[in-house]
Design an enzyme around this catalytic site. Structure first.
Site, short mmCIF file in Angstrom:
data_model
loop_
_atom_site.label_atom_id
_atom_site.label_comp_id
_atom_site.label_asym_id
_atom_site.label_seq_id
_atom_site.Cartn_x
_atom_site.Cartn_y
_atom_site.Cartn_z
N ASP A 184 5.01 0.76 -13.96
CA ASP A 184 6.55 0.16 -14.15
C ASP A 184 6.60 -1.29 -14.55
OD1 ASP A 184 9.30 0.52 -14.27
OD2 ASP A 184 9.53 -0.15 -12.42
N ASP A 201 5.85 -5.45 -7.22
CA ASP A 201 6.23 -4.20 -7.19
C ASP A 201 5.43 -3.45 -7.87
OD1 ASP A 201 8.85 -5.28 -6.62
OD2 ASP A 201 9.79 -5.16 -8.59
#
Length: 248
Positions: A184, A201
């Site tokens: 991502d 993340d």
């Protein structure tokens, strides 16, 4: 509300009205436990908010600033999480137990960060993880600006070529040495600290043995190519992929 041991207080919990979506009773118990262990003496303002988690500025027992990521129990996309965990041999299936799924997801991010950090890659140093709470290094903007490092999506930079070279190197080492694909990656989860990019993340990062790893890598490359154009660079998909996937 129970008081923390001696003078310890979670300021943003006791002094401010914060969402019960983040600070449910179980999460408060986890924060108290981390406070007793010395990881937190106070929890202050919000650094960032997202679909899955909020990140707060904390202070540990040595008066160092730390980043405290708290995954939401209510609003997480469990279908997405279970799909990633199901394809990762490091984790067992937890059925439909939401608390166990969140704990596994948080541990997944902690382990992925540890794996990357141990290879001297630019990620926040992970300190500890307990249930849905992750404590890690706080990244500040610069020596002159102690505010939280901003994502590339919110700033202009003068050293874009060097920054994207570091991002490609991160993708290379992550894939070939850590055996991880971010999955991502984009300018929204790359922070700019002291002139360098730091990748965050990584909870959804998957092992290269994951059946969807190449598809996820291609998506990461496409995102970075797109983002590079925002900084007037002319990177290509083939160039980045050839840097990562070495031909014999």
């Amino acid at each position: 509300m129970r008081k923390l041991e001696e003078t310890k207080r979670l300021k943003s919990v006791e002094d401010k009205q914060v969402s019960s979506e983040v600070f449910d009773n179980k999460t408060l118990q986890v924060l108290y436990k981390l406070a007793k262990q010395g990881y937190l003496q106070s929890l202050n303002g919000v650094i960032s908010t997202g679909k899955e988690a909020n990140v707060f500025l904390g202070i540990d027992d040595d008066d160092n600033e730390v980043a405290v990521k708290i995954y939401r129990v209510v609003t997480l996309d469990f279908k997405k999480i279970k799909e990633y965990i199901a394809g990762d041999p490091r984790f067992k299936s937890h059925g439909n137990n939401t608390r166990q799924i969140i704990t596994a997801w948080t541990q997944k991010e902690f382990k992925n960060l540890s794996r990357l950090y141990n290879l001297d890659l630019n990620v926040p140093e992970p300190y500890t993880a307990n249930e849905n709470v992750l404590v890690m290094e706080y990244l500040e903007h610069s020596e002159e600006d102690a505010s939280a490092a901003p994502p590339l999506s919110k700033i202009k930079i003068d050293n874009a070529e060097e920054v994207f070279e570091e991002i490609i190197n991160f993708m290379d080492v992550s894939y070939n040495q850590a055996q991880l694909v971010h999955g991502d990656l984009s300018r929204y989860n790359i922070l700019y600290s002291y002139g360098h990019p730091y990748i965050i993340d990584v909870s959804q990062a998957t092992l290269t043995s994951h059946p969807a790893s190449m598809q996820l890598l291609d998506r990461d490359i496409e995102n970075i190519v797109y983002d590079s154009k925002k900084f007037n660079l002319d990177l290509t998909f083939d160039y980045i992929k050839e840097r990562i996937i070495k031909k014999d």
